[in-house]
Design an enzyme around this catalytic site. Sequence first.
Site, mmCIF file in Angstrom:
data_model
loop_
_atom_site.group_PDB
_atom_site.id
_atom_site.type_symbol
_atom_site.label_atom_id
_atom_site.label_comp_id
_atom_site.label_asym_id
_atom_site.label_seq_id
_atom_site.Cartn_x
_atom_site.Cartn_y
_atom_site.Cartn_z
ATOM 1 C CD GLU A 47 -1.699 -2.394 1.624
ATOM 2 O OE1 GLU A 47 -0.498 -2.622 1.937
ATOM 3 O OE2 GLU A 47 -2.594 -3.256 1.735
ATOM 4 C CG PHE A 101 -10.000 -9.664 11.164
ATOM 5 C CD1 PHE A 101 -8.781 -10.067 11.691
ATOM 6 C CD2 PHE A 101 -10.167 -9.661 9.791
ATOM 7 C CE1 PHE A 101 -7.751 -10.467 10.853
ATOM 8 C CE2 PHE A 101 -9.143 -10.067 8.949
ATOM 9 C CZ PHE A 101 -7.931 -10.475 9.480
ATOM 10 C CD GLN A 102 -7.442 -7.250 7.820
ATOM 11 O OE1 GLN A 102 -8.301 -7.008 6.992
ATOM 12 N NE2 GLN A 102 -6.256 -7.753 7.523
ATOM 13 C CE LYS A 152 -17.086 -6.292 3.761
ATOM 14 N NZ LYS A 152 -16.475 -7.552 4.206
ATOM 15 C CG MET A 188 22.668 11.948 3.048
ATOM 16 S SD MET A 188 23.891 13.073 2.354
ATOM 17 C CE MET A 188 23.018 13.685 0.919
HETATM 18 C C1 LIG Z 1 12.505 5.685 5.344
HETATM 19 C C2 LIG Z 1 13.799 6.321 5.683
HETATM 20 N N1 LIG Z 1 14.620 5.754 6.589
HETATM 21 C C3 LIG Z 1 15.806 6.337 6.888
HETATM 22 C C4 LIG Z 1 16.193 7.497 6.296
HETATM 23 C C5 LIG Z 1 17.521 8.157 6.659
HETATM 24 N N2 LIG Z 1 18.400 8.212 5.481
HETATM 25 C C6 LIG Z 1 18.535 9.327 4.741
HETATM 26 S S1 LIG Z 1 19.554 9.129 3.433
HETATM 27 C C7 LIG Z 1 19.880 7.536 3.870
HETATM 28 C C8 LIG Z 1 20.826 6.696 3.063
HETATM 29 C C9 LIG Z 1 20.290 6.380 1.715
HETATM 30 O O1 LIG Z 1 21.105 5.385 1.164
HETATM 31 P P1 LIG Z 1 20.916 4.915 -0.316
HETATM 32 O O2 LIG Z 1 19.480 4.676 -0.606
HETATM 33 O O3 LIG Z 1 21.841 3.807 -0.593
HETATM 34 O O4 LIG Z 1 21.304 6.218 -1.150
HETATM 35 P P2 LIG Z 1 22.718 6.998 -1.216
HETATM 36 O O5 LIG Z 1 22.728 8.020 -0.134
HETATM 37 O O6 LIG Z 1 23.807 5.988 -1.046
HETATM 38 O O7 LIG Z 1 22.709 7.618 -2.565
HETATM 39 C C10 LIG Z 1 19.179 7.191 5.026
HETATM 40 C C11 LIG Z 1 19.275 5.894 5.697
HETATM 41 C C12 LIG Z 1 15.292 8.062 5.375
HETATM 42 N N3 LIG Z 1 15.546 9.220 4.757
HETATM 43 N N4 LIG Z 1 14.122 7.450 5.068
#
Ligand SMILES: Cc1ncc(C[n+]2csc(CCOP(=O)(O)OP(=O)(O)O)c2C)c(N)n1
Lengths: 569, 177
Positions: free
Chosen positions: A59, A121-122, A171, A484
């Site tokens: 979803e 349920f749900q 529902k 990042m």
């Molecule tokens: C759902 C979610 N969880 C955690 C983060 C924190 N976060 C920001 S950038 C990042 C790393 C992203 O890694 P990747 O997808 O490999 O991309 P890259 O930075 O290597 O290009 C994380 C964990 C986020 N933005 N969103």
Amino acid sequence: MATTKAKSMHISGAEAVIRCLLAEGVDLVYGYPGGAIMPIYDELYKFQKELNHVLTRHEQGATHMAQGYARTSGKVGVAMATSGPGATNLVTGIADAQIDSTPMVCITGQVAYHLLGSDAFQETDIIGISTPVTKWNYQITRAEEIPEILAKAFYIARSGRPGPVLIDITKNAQFDTFDYQYETCKGIRSYAPRPVIEKSAVAAAAELINQAKKPMIVWGQGVILGNAETVFQAFVEKTDIPAAWTILGLSGLPTDHPHNVGMVGMHGNYGPNLLTNECDVLIAIGMRFDDRVTGNLDTYATQAKVIHLEIDPAEIDKNVKADVAVLGDCKESLTQLLPLVTANDHSSWRAQFDDHYQTEFEKVINKDINPTKAGLTMGEAIAAINKHSKGDAVIVTDVGQHQMVACRYAKFTQSKSNVTSGGLGTMGFALPAAIGAKMGAPEREVVAVIGDGGYQMTIQELGTIFQAQLPVKIVVLNNDFLGMVRQWQQLFFDKRYASTEMINPDFVAIAKAYHIEAVSVKDRADLDGAVAKMIASDKPFFLEVCVEKEDNVFPMIPTGASVSDIRLE
Amino acid sequence: MEEKKHFTISIYSENNVGLLNRISAILLKRHINIESFSTSVSEIPDVYRFVIVVHLSQEKVKKVVGQIEKQVDVIKAFYHTDEETIFQESALYKVKSSALFEERHIQNVIKESHANIVTVSPEYFVIEKTGFRHETEKLYNDLAPYGLLQFVRSGRISVTKSKMGISEILNTFKNNQ
Ligand SMILES: Cc1ncc(C[n+]2csc(CCOP(=O)(O)OP(=O)(O)O)c2C)c(N)n1
């Protein structure tokens, strides 16, 4: 607005839902069935010629697809889910749409009215859960309410500052029959989506702009959401003012337009960030001064007079105090402003931006897009996409280093071409959003640029691509890291790489398992050919680019620092 | 940091079951405590009125009210300082009846406080006092020695000295339709 009054007919609530969607011009919904929404799915089956339902694999994917669709088409995206877990799985996408002002209507099934509160349920209180992240939400418990509430839902989602609306339908209300009649919503007495523009504010803004010696524009998504691109460009050209964009404003003005001076914010361009703290008038158009844009507010453009063109009254003075606030739809306010501003020549001020660009080019950009080192860079991958798509593609990005690099280097010739998760920074956004983006603009090339981390958050939507045979191009920039976060660990946590290294699967094999043509590139010599092949393909295509593991994105404004403390290395 | 003060937030709204949740979510998101809360119909049929008291800086209350007013079902929201409003709270005090007859002094306390006796029964009697916080608090302190069986105080209710202009907003809407 014309009234679309269907003549009354005696039908079920579930059928009414479909007829309301059709009356609102919806021909496409994303969703996932389950017990509490089965009567509506039964009607979707009957109406499948008029209303296309795309079965997603989760979803969350449905919401991001609806978002991607809304962002490229300008129409309201629609997502559907069952009660309980189906509904809670929508929440991330709803929160994303709320903070990025994306028009979306979500419809969830709910247990029957007599079971509400019984922990049936749900059963989940999705109204309570979604309240803080929706522009509006409502629980329908009687079939008779469906036409009026759905009409309101679409009106609210798309008007004013757009946003997500969730309608929960018990529902019994789906099964019950009633005399159906539809009337589009033309207004709500408690809701004023289009503020009346004050002439005096426009005049005051014009006066400041006409007297400015070093004016600078920062525009945001408001320009795109308000379909104001043409008048905006005319305004920029007439006044000769350099214009920088927030990440969601990207593509509102062509990237190669001479007045386009690049991105502001944490990983934005050197010039516009530095000169934010030197301009004498800062003209903010359809943007909300997010902290990723402003850095430390106490040192943000304190020397400048601020003009804020904004549709949402709650954004005025929220983060940055406006000297002149022009409340209203920016297409209208720019149209009123245009004749009042004098044609000007700011070429020597604009040259300062060019000088800073030269510095940034030598220190950062050239190394990113024309690297001489052995490892591949994210920048050269984006440059190759630019070259083969001729700047005509919709680029959908996820969250992380690749997002910043893609937004910094992608070339755009037309608006509504940049689809990214800005405010929420939702990893997992890009793959499903690209599906929606492609369906919202089928004639356009859509390229998703994703990190190896975020890709694996919604990778199951490859199944949706395969089943719907959508020619979406998927580029994973694989650095085997949550890049990042790793960059922050390197810069601010003494290289303690806590849980950021990824042991990844064979991405090519996974794509192939979904019968999607797939290529992996490890050498520079193969990159151009692979990208050319991908763009030339009229089918879905997966391209993995194995990039240097520990590259960093620069420039950078460390959290809490001033925009003028931007670092080039 | 700007100095914090008591502000009365007045909200005119539609009657929507979810709205209370929506308003409290706006406060919750900003970690703002609700000092007092009350809701009722307003001077306009079908229009509801919330009165919420918060302790905030002026800058913050302005932003919060902006967010509240942005909600689709909110017609208009205002904030006012104590000086700009006329406000009262009501309190009920339940005391055992024996105290009324055995301790003569309690009768003076009631008389001096201008409180009303709402009900008297063989076991207990109930006093009602409407006024400012310090008045209901004083009565609380005065009655406490005799043993309070129950005590409850309502949220602040208030009207403003200035006009609200809600009918004008609704009429403008009607005329533009
Ligand atoms: C759902 C979610 N969880 C955690 C983060 C924190 N976060 C920001 S950038 C990042 C790393 C992203 O890694 P990747 O997808 O490999 O991309 P890259 O930075 O290597 O290009 C994380 C964990 C986020 N933005 N969103």
